[in-house]
Design a protein around this motif. Structure first.
Motif, short mmCIF file in Angstrom:
data_model
loop_
_atom_site.label_atom_id
_atom_site.label_comp_id
_atom_site.label_asym_id
_atom_site.label_seq_id
_atom_site.Cartn_x
_atom_site.Cartn_y
_atom_site.Cartn_z
N ALA A 34 0.85 -1.18 0.00
CA ALA A 34 0.00 0.00 0.00
C ALA A 34 0.89 1.24 0.00
O ALA A 34 1.86 1.31 0.76
N VAL A 35 0.57 2.20 -0.86
CA VAL A 35 1.31 3.45 -0.94
C VAL A 35 0.33 4.59 -0.71
O VAL A 35 -0.70 4.69 -1.38
N GLY A 38 -0.89 10.44 2.11
CA GLY A 38 -1.52 11.11 3.23
C GLY A 38 -2.99 11.36 3.01
O GLY A 38 -3.75 11.55 3.96
N THR A 39 -3.40 11.36 1.74
CA THR A 39 -4.81 11.56 1.40
C THR A 39 -5.37 10.37 0.63
O THR A 39 -6.45 9.86 0.92
N TYR A 40 -4.61 9.93 -0.36
CA TYR A 40 -5.04 8.82 -1.21
C TYR A 40 -4.13 7.61 -0.99
O TYR A 40 -2.98 7.75 -0.58
N ILE A 41 -4.70 6.44 -1.28
CA ILE A 41 -3.96 5.18 -1.13
C ILE A 41 -4.04 4.39 -2.42
O ILE A 41 -5.08 4.34 -3.09
N GLY A 42 -2.92 3.77 -2.80
CA GLY A 42 -2.89 2.83 -3.92
C GLY A 42 -2.43 1.48 -3.42
O GLY A 42 -1.59 1.40 -2.51
N ALA A 98 0.77 -0.56 -7.20
CA ALA A 98 0.26 0.32 -6.14
C ALA A 98 0.45 1.79 -6.53
O ALA A 98 -0.43 2.63 -6.26
N LEU A 99 1.55 2.10 -7.18
CA LEU A 99 1.80 3.48 -7.61
C LEU A 99 0.86 3.90 -8.74
O LEU A 99 0.39 5.04 -8.78
N TRP A 100 0.57 2.99 -9.66
CA TRP A 100 -0.42 3.29 -10.70
C TRP A 100 -1.79 3.52 -10.07
O TRP A 100 -2.53 4.45 -10.45
#
Length: 332
Positions: A34-35, A38-42, A98-100
């Protein structure tokens, strides 16, 4: 912006057994990444390429080694850095995906749109894997799969009495299209003679008959069935040496090291006029999300990993009538 990367290993039980020429599995260890900004997660998931010596624990260590290097980057910058920081494999795959996913969430675009697909993805017919077993067992498994709606069956073979196994499957699923995966086990066999016999049983394609490193032997034969490279093809740079030996390549994100390289591999195969199959390791639907997009233009789809587990993640792909589709339309 600082990227926070968390990784863990989860153990998921297989539904029954999963047996190929190299051995059997009753569970699979999955790397989950999980990346967050602070606001969104991938999120992303990878399965260690065990035949190359990868383990889930080593994948965790690889992720830990690059965490600091990627922390100060944007998602696109981190993906670019990642290609040089980690080799192709499950760790890079899970982090790349996760970054995508993070970028898609940050921008409000669906992933399919972000990677350049022009219209929402469609449901895909997927092969269902019949594990290596006795002819009677494979006959029964094929019958069950066909009754469950699967029209494409992928048979795991090992070079020993394979014709009997294929004949048994054909009897159990007389209408199914069949592809066979030797997992490098046909090194001592006459591939042309085997292919000719299997063609009479309705086999449509052979996957990775020879051990990696023995591919050159295919230059001297003319097979009546197309042969696809799996273990011999990991990244786009592999395509030039394989183009005159194989008719297609099996793209798996874990082998390629993520969606970024899988897209490059797909383009390389198309440029070389090779057919494309998109496959997977044992996995949950989290790992299939990106593969499903790459597979939209593939000749063969083998994304049954979640269907081979006892359970899947909530909201995972739906497998019905031999097809897979997202639980909710990928339109956001």
């Amino acid at each position: 912006m600082t990227l926070h990367i968390n990784a863990s290993v989860e153990r998921w039980p297989v539904d029954g057994h999963f047996t190929i020429a190299r051995g059997a599995k009753t569970f699979v260890d999955l790397l989950v990444v999980a990346v967050s900004d602070g606001t969104y997660i991938g999120q992303g998931e990878g399965t260690a390429i065990y035949y190359r010596g990868e383990t889930a624990e080593e994948c965790l260590r690889q992720i830990a080694r690059v965490t600091d290097a990627l922390a100060a980057s944007t998602a696109p910058m981190a993906r670019a850095l990642l290609q040089a920081e980690l080799p192709p494999g499950a760790a890079r795959n899970a982090l790349d995906c996760a970054l995508w996913d993070l970028e898609a969430n940050q921008t409000g675009q669906p992933l399919w749109q972000l990677i350049g697909i022009k219209s929402p993805p469609m449901p895909l017919e997927t092969a269902f894997t019949i594990s290596l077993g006795t002819p009677d067992k494979m006959h029964a498994d094929a019958r069950t799969a066909a009754e469950g709606g699967y029209g494409v069956l992928k048979l795991k073979l090992n070079g020993d009495a394979d014709r009997d196994r294929v004949a048994a499957v054909r009897a159990g699923a007389p209408k199914a299209r069949i592809i066979v995966d030797a997992n490098e086990s046909w090194g001592a066999m006459d591939i042309v003679a085997e292919a000719e016999m299997l063609k009479t049983l309705g086999v449509a394609m052979i996957e990775q008959p020879l051990p990696v490193g023995q591919d050159a032997a295919l230059a001297s034969i003319t097979s009546p069935l197309p042969i696809f490279a799996d273990e011999s093809c990991h990244v786009a740079a592999d395509v030039p040496r394989l183009a005159d030996l194989y008719q297609g390549v099996n793209i798996k994100l874990d082998k390629a090291g993520g969606l970024t390289e899988a897209l490059a591999l797909c383009k390389a195969a198309e440029s070389a006029k090779m057919d494309v199959m998109v496959g997977c390791m044992l996995s949950t639907s989290l790992a299939i999300q990106a593969s499903f997009l790459v597979a939209q233009t593939a000749s063969w789809v083998d994304l049954d990993g979640p269907a081979l587990l006892q359970n899947d993640r909530p909201g995972g792909f739906v497998f019905a009538d031999g097809h897979l589709s997202p639980a909710t339309p990928l339109t956001r």
